[in-house]
Structure formats: structure tokens, C-alpha cells
Design a protein around this motif. Structure first.
Motif, PDB file in Angstrom:
ATOM      1  N   GLU A 234      23.621  72.786 132.856  1.00 29.33           N
ATOM      2  CA  GLU A 234      24.421  74.000 132.774  1.00 29.33           C
ATOM      3  C   GLU A 234      23.751  75.194 133.445  1.00 29.33           C
ATOM      4  O   GLU A 234      24.416  76.066 133.998  1.00 29.33           O
ATOM      5  CB  GLU A 234      24.724  74.331 131.313  1.00 29.33           C
ATOM      6  CG  GLU A 234      25.742  73.403 130.674  1.00 29.33           C
ATOM      7  CD  GLU A 234      26.172  73.907 129.312  1.00 29.33           C
ATOM      8  OE1 GLU A 234      26.847  74.946 129.247  1.00 29.33           O
ATOM      9  OE2 GLU A 234      25.827  73.262 128.323  1.00 29.33           O
TER      10      GLU A 234
ATOM     11  N   LEU B 134      39.959  81.701 131.924  1.00 30.55           N
ATOM     12  CA  LEU B 134      39.247  80.429 131.783  1.00 30.55           C
ATOM     13  C   LEU B 134      38.735  80.002 133.159  1.00 30.55           C
ATOM     14  O   LEU B 134      39.373  79.237 133.881  1.00 30.55           O
ATOM     15  CB  LEU B 134      40.167  79.361 131.189  1.00 30.55           C
ATOM     16  CG  LEU B 134      40.670  79.634 129.772  1.00 30.55           C
ATOM     17  CD1 LEU B 134      41.609  78.521 129.313  1.00 30.55           C
ATOM     18  CD2 LEU B 134      39.499  79.766 128.805  1.00 30.55           C
TER      19      LEU B 134
ATOM     20  N   GLU C  65      35.966  77.991 135.082  1.00 31.28           N
ATOM     21  CA  GLU C  65      34.983  76.936 134.866  1.00 31.28           C
ATOM     22  C   GLU C  65      33.710  77.192 135.662  1.00 31.28           C
ATOM     23  O   GLU C  65      33.727  77.793 136.728  1.00 31.28           O
ATOM     24  CB  GLU C  65      35.580  75.575 135.255  1.00 31.28           C
ATOM     25  CG  GLU C  65      34.689  74.384 134.982  1.00 31.28           C
ATOM     26  CD  GLU C  65      34.282  74.265 133.514  1.00 31.28           C
ATOM     27  OE1 GLU C  65      33.296  74.936 133.126  1.00 31.28           O
ATOM     28  OE2 GLU C  65      34.944  73.528 132.772  1.00 31.28           O
ATOM     29  N   TYR C  66      32.598  76.732 135.106  1.00 30.81           N
ATOM     30  CA  TYR C  66      31.310  76.776 135.789  1.00 30.81           C
ATOM     31  C   TYR C  66      31.108  75.450 136.511  1.00 30.81           C
ATOM     32  O   TYR C  66      31.221  74.386 135.902  1.00 30.81           O
ATOM     33  CB  TYR C  66      30.185  77.021 134.787  1.00 30.81           C
ATOM     34  CG  TYR C  66      30.114  78.457 134.351  1.00 30.81           C
ATOM     35  CD1 TYR C  66      29.102  79.303 134.806  1.00 30.81           C
ATOM     36  CD2 TYR C  66      31.085  79.001 133.515  1.00 30.81           C
ATOM     37  CE1 TYR C  66      29.047  80.637 134.426  1.00 30.81           C
ATOM     38  CE2 TYR C  66      31.044  80.333 133.134  1.00 30.81           C
ATOM     39  CZ  TYR C  66      30.019  81.141 133.595  1.00 30.81           C
ATOM     40  OH  TYR C  66      29.982  82.462 133.232  1.00 30.81           O
ATOM     41  N   VAL C  67      30.835  75.510 137.814  1.00 31.95           N
ATOM     42  CA  VAL C  67      30.762  74.321 138.653  1.00 31.95           C
ATOM     43  C   VAL C  67      29.489  74.356 139.491  1.00 31.95           C
ATOM     44  O   VAL C  67      28.842  75.397 139.609  1.00 31.95           O
ATOM     45  CB  VAL C  67      31.996  74.231 139.578  1.00 31.95           C
ATOM     46  CG1 VAL C  67      33.291  74.215 138.771  1.00 31.95           C
ATOM     47  CG2 VAL C  67      32.013  75.401 140.575  1.00 31.95           C
TER      48      VAL C  67
ATOM     49  N   GLN D  88      42.929  70.581 133.291  1.00 31.41           N
ATOM     50  CA  GLN D  88      42.608  71.935 133.729  1.00 31.41           C
ATOM     51  C   GLN D  88      43.845  72.669 134.240  1.00 31.41           C
ATOM     52  O   GLN D  88      44.016  73.862 133.973  1.00 31.41           O
ATOM     53  CB  GLN D  88      41.517  71.873 134.808  1.00 31.41           C
ATOM     54  CG  GLN D  88      40.175  71.409 134.264  1.00 31.41           C
ATOM     55  CD  GLN D  88      39.175  71.081 135.359  1.00 31.41           C
ATOM     56  OE1 GLN D  88      39.547  70.787 136.495  1.00 31.41           O
ATOM     57  NE2 GLN D  88      37.885  71.115 135.020  1.00 31.41           N
TER      58      GLN D  88
ATOM     59  N   ILE E  93      42.770  76.393 133.691  1.00 29.94           N
ATOM     60  CA  ILE E  93      41.336  76.528 133.915  1.00 29.94           C
ATOM     61  C   ILE E  93      41.092  76.530 135.425  1.00 29.94           C
ATOM     62  O   ILE E  93      41.568  75.641 136.138  1.00 29.94           O
ATOM     63  CB  ILE E  93      40.562  75.372 133.252  1.00 29.94           C
ATOM     64  CG1 ILE E  93      40.792  75.388 131.730  1.00 29.94           C
ATOM     65  CG2 ILE E  93      39.075  75.461 133.557  1.00 29.94           C
ATOM     66  CD1 ILE E  93      40.227  74.185 131.004  1.00 29.94           C
TER      67      ILE E  93
ATOM     68  N   GLY F 282      32.876  70.705 132.966  1.00 32.61           N
ATOM     69  CA  GLY F 282      31.984  71.803 132.635  1.00 32.61           C
ATOM     70  C   GLY F 282      32.218  72.367 131.249  1.00 32.61           C
ATOM     71  O   GLY F 282      33.062  71.874 130.486  1.00 32.61           O
TER      72      GLY F 282
ATOM     73  N   VAL G 120      33.631  75.146 130.107  1.00 32.07           N
ATOM     74  CA  VAL G 120      34.932  75.754 129.783  1.00 32.07           C
ATOM     75  C   VAL G 120      35.951  74.680 129.450  1.00 32.07           C
ATOM     76  O   VAL G 120      36.730  74.805 128.497  1.00 32.07           O
ATOM     77  CB  VAL G 120      35.418  76.643 130.949  1.00 32.07           C
ATOM     78  CG1 VAL G 120      36.787  77.231 130.640  1.00 32.07           C
ATOM     79  CG2 VAL G 120      34.414  77.762 131.222  1.00 32.07           C
ATOM     80  N   THR G 121      35.945  73.598 130.221  1.00 34.24           N
ATOM     81  CA  THR G 121      36.867  72.486 129.952  1.00 34.24           C
ATOM     82  C   THR G 121      36.578  71.881 128.587  1.00 34.24           C
ATOM     83  O   THR G 121      37.495  71.641 127.785  1.00 34.24           O
ATOM     84  CB  THR G 121      36.735  71.422 131.056  1.00 34.24           C
ATOM     85  OG1 THR G 121      37.061  72.012 132.320  1.00 34.24           O
ATOM     86  CG2 THR G 121      37.657  70.240 130.798  1.00 34.24           C
TER      87      THR G 121
ATOM     88  N   THR H   7      37.613  74.284 125.742  1.00 34.89           N
ATOM     89  CA  THR H   7      39.071  74.323 125.592  1.00 34.89           C
ATOM     90  C   THR H   7      39.564  73.097 124.845  1.00 34.89           C
ATOM     91  O   THR H   7      40.468  73.187 124.004  1.00 34.89           O
ATOM     92  CB  THR H   7      39.740  74.426 126.966  1.00 34.89           C
ATOM     93  OG1 THR H   7      39.248  75.582 127.656  1.00 34.89           O
ATOM     94  CG2 THR H   7      41.261  74.549 126.827  1.00 34.89           C
TER      95      THR H   7
ATOM     96  N   TYR I 168      32.317  82.002 127.683  1.00 28.78           N
ATOM     97  CA  TYR I 168      32.081  80.608 128.051  1.00 28.78           C
ATOM     98  C   TYR I 168      30.875  80.439 128.962  1.00 28.78           C
ATOM     99  O   TYR I 168      30.685  79.386 129.544  1.00 28.78           O
ATOM    100  CB  TYR I 168      33.313  80.030 128.752  1.00 28.78           C
ATOM    101  CG  TYR I 168      34.529  79.985 127.874  1.00 28.78           C
ATOM    102  CD1 TYR I 168      34.653  79.024 126.873  1.00 28.78           C
ATOM    103  CD2 TYR I 168      35.556  80.905 128.035  1.00 28.78           C
ATOM    104  CE1 TYR I 168      35.770  78.970 126.065  1.00 28.78           C
ATOM    105  CE2 TYR I 168      36.680  80.866 127.233  1.00 28.78           C
ATOM    106  CZ  TYR I 168      36.792  79.897 126.248  1.00 28.78           C
ATOM    107  OH  TYR I 168      37.898  79.861 125.443  1.00 28.78           O
TER     108      TYR I 168
END
Length: 304
Positions: A48, A97, A99-101, A147, A152, A160, A162-163, A166, A266
Motif C-alpha cells: 500500500e 472513491l 482508488e490507489y493504484v 468498481q 470507484i 486496492g 478503496v475497493t 467499499t 481511504y
């Protein structure tokens, strides 16, 4: 001298024996041993800490750290005028929302990520896929569909935080205390689920508030578990450590409090111990709880 001769004869006998055995094996038609090929490397799982927001940040929505108190606040009675002033609103898009990628996915704007996410196995299990912890084309397609349904961004199928968060919220909507982890009492209990990063308030078996998503303490500053009591509330509190706003702060253990943040909850970095909420959720919780109400914390934030 004699000992050296004996040692030399011993070595010679050993070599002769090994040669004879090898010759016999080859004469019998046995194939020589084959050296096994090294196993292929396992797919990379992105930690992360290496992830970035999948869409460009705007305004103040990407506040990495949180304006927590850490140390107990200096308590006092706010004036009636101070209590009437509502905290400022959050900027537009603060709680989207996003997402972290992996950085490479964000830069190249891939349609479907081939990389294994930090919540790969959990997300696969939730979607009813083969929970092998390895990203596949089928995994990406199913994650991306989820997503898209829950808006998202970017919907590229990367598993990630956030997914995963959720999914935890969707699962808990109807019955957040189905596992009976939060004690059922005749009085109000603010339940803080570190495992799923969720908060709600219940009285008996009735849910009075939530569940809502939250962000708890990071490694080394985890939100303290067990029973606590709300001992001081300040609607417009400002952190004495960071000189940053802590809207609708309700302190329950030393410097730990429920409070809003003006940015995404998040993020992959946890708080300094406080329970961070979206502004609207913190405002509603302010009206549900009062001084003397009980708080119960259990579980463990993922990654701590």
C-alpha cells in the motif's frame, strides 16, 4: 607418515567406489540426474505504501496525514456562540472513491491492471472468484465491474484499499453487528470495527447510526482497543499539535477522538490514533452521541 598413507588409501577407495557405482548406473541405462529449473517468480504484490491516487488530486482532497491531537486536549466549556458556529464545508470531490493504484498503471492509464493488489485475495473471495491471491484477466474483469457499479475511479480492476473498503461497507449495511463483535447493551454503544474499518452506533439490537467508513490509527499509533467513554466534545476543535481543524471532535481516550477530516479517509496511511470520518458522517454522529456515551473498539486495522 603412516597416518597419511592410511588417509590417502581411504580417499582412493572412496573415489574408486563412487566411480564403480556411477559406471554401473550408466551401464544399466539409467539417465543421469537432471537439475530442476528454478520456479517462476511469484506475481508482485504492490504494498500500500507504494500506491498513488489513480486520478489527479484536486483541491485539498489528498491530505496524506491527519490533524490528530495525539496528546489529551485541554478541556473547557465552549461558549454558546462557539457552539453555534458550524465547521466549514469540505471541498468538492473530497470524498470521491478514488482508488490507489501502482504508479505505472496511473501514468499509462491502463484499462485493466495486470498487477496483484494488496487486497487481492480478500477481493477475490468477496466476489466469489478463485482466491489464489494472483491477478488474472477474469479477476480484473470482475473487479472492474464492481468498481464501475460503485463509481470507484479509476475502474481498472486493481484490488486496492478503496475497493476493499467499499466491499466491507456494502456487506455490513443491513446488519453491521452480525458477528456479534460489538457488545449489545441497553445503552448506546459507539462500535469501532478496526478489522473492516467501519463505525456505527447501536442501542440494544437497534442500529442508530451507520455503518460508515472510517480510518483508524496506523502502525505504532493504533487506535486503542476496549471500552472507552466520551469525556469531551468540541465542534470546532483545532489540533494543538498540527494547528489543523478537527471538526466535530468527540474525545473518548486521551487524544483519540471521532472527528472529520477534509480529505479522503481511504488513504493508505492510517491516522495517529483518532477515528477519522467524512464531514457529513461526523456531523451526524455529533447529534447521535453525547458526553458520557460508551465506545467499544476491537480488531486490527489491515497493515498494522
Amino acid at each position: 607418515m603412516i597416518s597419511r598413507r592410511i588417509a590417502s588409501r581411504g580417499v582412493a577407495v572412496l573415489l574408486a567406489t563412487m566411480t564403480a557405482l556411477l559406471a554401473g548406473t550408466l551401464a544399466a541405462g539409467a539417465a543421469p540426474a537432471v537439475v530442476a529449473k528454478p520456479a517462476p517468480p511469484a506475481p508482485r504484490t504492490e504494498p500500500e505504501s507504494d500506491l498513488v491516487p489513480g486520478v489527479p488530486p484536486t483541491g485539498q482532497q489528498w491530505q496524506i496525514d491527519t490533524p490528530d491531537q495525539v496528546l489529551p486536549p485541554r478541556t473547557y466549556t465552549p461558549t454558546p456562540r462557539e457552539d453555534r458556529i458550524e465547521p466549514r464545508r469540505a471541498p468538492a470531490g473530497a470524498y470521491d472513491l478514488v482508488e490507489y493504484v501502482p504508479l505505472s498503471d496511473a501514468v499509462t492509464k491502463v484499462t485493466c491492471s495486470k498487477q496483484t493488489g494488496p487486497y487481492q485475495r480478500q477481493v477475490e473471495r468477496w466476489l466469489g472468484l478463485k482466491a489464489d491471491g494472483r491477478q488474472s484477466g477474469a479477476d480484473c474483469k470482475a473487479i472492474r465491474a464492481f468498481q464501475l457499479t460503485y463509481k470507484i475511479k479509476p475502474a481498472i480492476g486493481f484490488a486496492g484499499p478503496v475497493t476493499w473498503s467499499t466491499m466491507m461497507l456494502v456487506s455490513a449495511k443491513k446488519s453491521p453487528n452480525a458477528a456479534k463483535n460489538c457488545p449489545v447493551r441497553s445503552y448506546k454503544v459507539a462500535c469501532v470495527d478496526l478489522d473492516r474499518q467501519l463505525t456505527w452506533v447501536q442501542k440494544g439490537s437497534k442500529v442508530m447510526f451507520g455503518p460508515v467508513p472510517m480510518r483508524s490509527g496506523r502502525a505504532g499509533h493504533v487506535t486503542r482497543k476496549g471500552w472507552h467513554t466520551i469525556y469531551w466534545r468540541h465542534k470546532n476543535h483545532v489540533s494543538t499539535l498540527y494547528n489543523q481543524p478537527m471538526p466535530y471532535a468527540q474525545f473518548f481516550d486521551g487524544g483519540e477522538a471521532f472527528h472529520a477530516v477534509y480529505g479522503s479517509i481511504y488513504t493508505t496511511v492510517g491516522s495517529w490514533g483518532c477515528v477519522n470520518l467524512r464531514l457529513g458522517d461526523a456531523r451526524t454522529l455529533w447529534d447521535v452521541l453525547k458526553k458520557g456515551d460508551h465506545v467499544y473498539v476491537w480488531g486490527r486495522r489491515p497493515g498494522t
